[in-house]
Design an enzyme around this catalytic site. Structure first.
Site, PDB file in Angstrom:
ATOM      1  CB  THR A  71     -26.724  67.321  29.389  1.00 13.13           C
ATOM      2  OG1 THR A  71     -26.908  65.786  29.306  1.00 13.13           O
ATOM      3  CG2 THR A  71     -27.905  67.481  29.367  1.00 13.13           C
ATOM      4  CE  LYS A  75     -22.602  65.933  28.001  1.00 10.70           C
ATOM      5  NZ  LYS A  75     -22.654  64.030  28.973  1.00 10.70           N
ATOM      6  CG  ASN A  96     -19.811  67.544  32.249  1.00 15.93           C
ATOM      7  OD1 ASN A  96     -18.818  67.730  32.213  1.00 15.93           O
ATOM      8  ND2 ASN A  96     -20.340  66.669  32.494  1.00 15.93           N
TER       9      ASN A  96
END
Length: 300
Positions: A71, A75, A96
């Site tokens: 996250t 990413k 992700n």
């Protein structure tokens, strides 16, 4: 009796210690018959820079991890360290989920599939010809891609940074040549909202730390629907205002559950129960709200 298959999974990002992803994964993993251990690797707590994500991947591979969710702010940073990239993740320029298979790193994006399944489950019969989206960051990139794969004919992307909205338009317009993808302007926003079948909100506005409304819901046609990606709180100011005016709404929890369910499917090869996961997710949010109220003496 055979031993249960075990999975060691992690989440890399900043400020993630309160994430609901670990308990969601672990409980559903147990429901599926696995020994499932999900750990947070918070860069702030580890004293690591976002640029260390490649080294962290290698360390986790050597420690026996099966997969890693990724996250903010990693990413995009993680992509150069991957051996293979799913086409959709390549199109979005964001990952992700990294699967670790035979020492190789395979990048996926379940944010967009999570939002796509959220729309199909929560707004199954809603029209999707003309959509306005607020936000063109990481989450907005995923929701816009999902909307275009659902066949939205005319997508207007609005952002407080016009150049960021235009960059997302430039990325997606060539991928979906039969559909119209444009950046919104202050001059056209009123008419865009008035003629939209639905509005997708993909900015932090409405979170506990960023209260407020991203736009005036009175500008919407009476038949328009409103979707929010914010899920803390699950009933944002935007959704409450839209519901009071009779608009159909979609909460951000469905996307959160959808991306987690899709990650579990890719990690384990088994089909998770999305509705069971949503019930657990809402339970976790209830516990979160109760803890927050207790910490503030019951004040919201």
């Amino acid at each position: 009796m055979t031993a249960a298959t075990s999975f060691l999974v992690g989440l890399i990002g900043e400020g993630i210690t309160a994430s609901l992803t670990p308990p969601m994964h672990e409980r559903e993993g147990r429901h599926l018959g696995f020994e499932y251990d999900y750990r947070t690797l918070d860069l702030l707590e580890l004293g690591r820079a976002p640029g260390d994500v490649g080294a962290l991947l290698a360390e986790c591979r050597d420690a026996g991890y099966a997969a890693l969710n990724v996250t903010h702010p990693c990413k995009q940073l993680v992509i150069p360290f991957l051996d293979e990239l799913d086409p959709a993740a390549e199109h979005m320029g964001a990952v992700n989920l990294v699967l670790i298979r035979d020492g190789r790193f395979l990048g996926h994006n379940t944010d967009w599939t999570g939002f796509r399944s959220a729309v199909l489950a929560g707004l199954p019969d809603a029209p999707r010809d003309r959509i306005v989206q607020f936000g063109s960051g990481g989450a907005g990139s995923a929701t816009a891609y999902a909307l275009l794969t659902l066949g939205v004919a005319h997508l207007v992307i609005v952002d407080v940074l016009p150049e960021r909205a235009q960059a997302l338009v430039d990325r997606y317009a060539p991928l979906f040549p039969a559909q119209e993808v444009v950046a919104g302007t202050p001059q056209t926003l009123g008419s865009d909202l008035a003629t939209a079948d639905g509005v997708v909100h993909a900015t932090p506005t409405g979170m506990k730390e960023h209260p407020g409304l991203p736009f005036d819901v009175t500008a919407l046609a009476a038949t328009a629907w409103v979707a929010d990606i914010v899920y803390r709180p699950i009933d944002t100011e935007l959704l409450a205002a839209a519901r009071r005016r009779g608009h159909q709404v979609l909460d951000g929890g469905r996307m959160a559950v959808g991306q987690a369910a899709d990650s579990i499917r890719l990690i384990t090869g088994r089909e998770p129960d999305a509705e069971r996961m949503r019930a657990h997710f809402l339970e976790l949010l209830g516990d979160d709200a109760a803890l927050s109220a207790a910490a503030t003496g019951g004040r919201a």
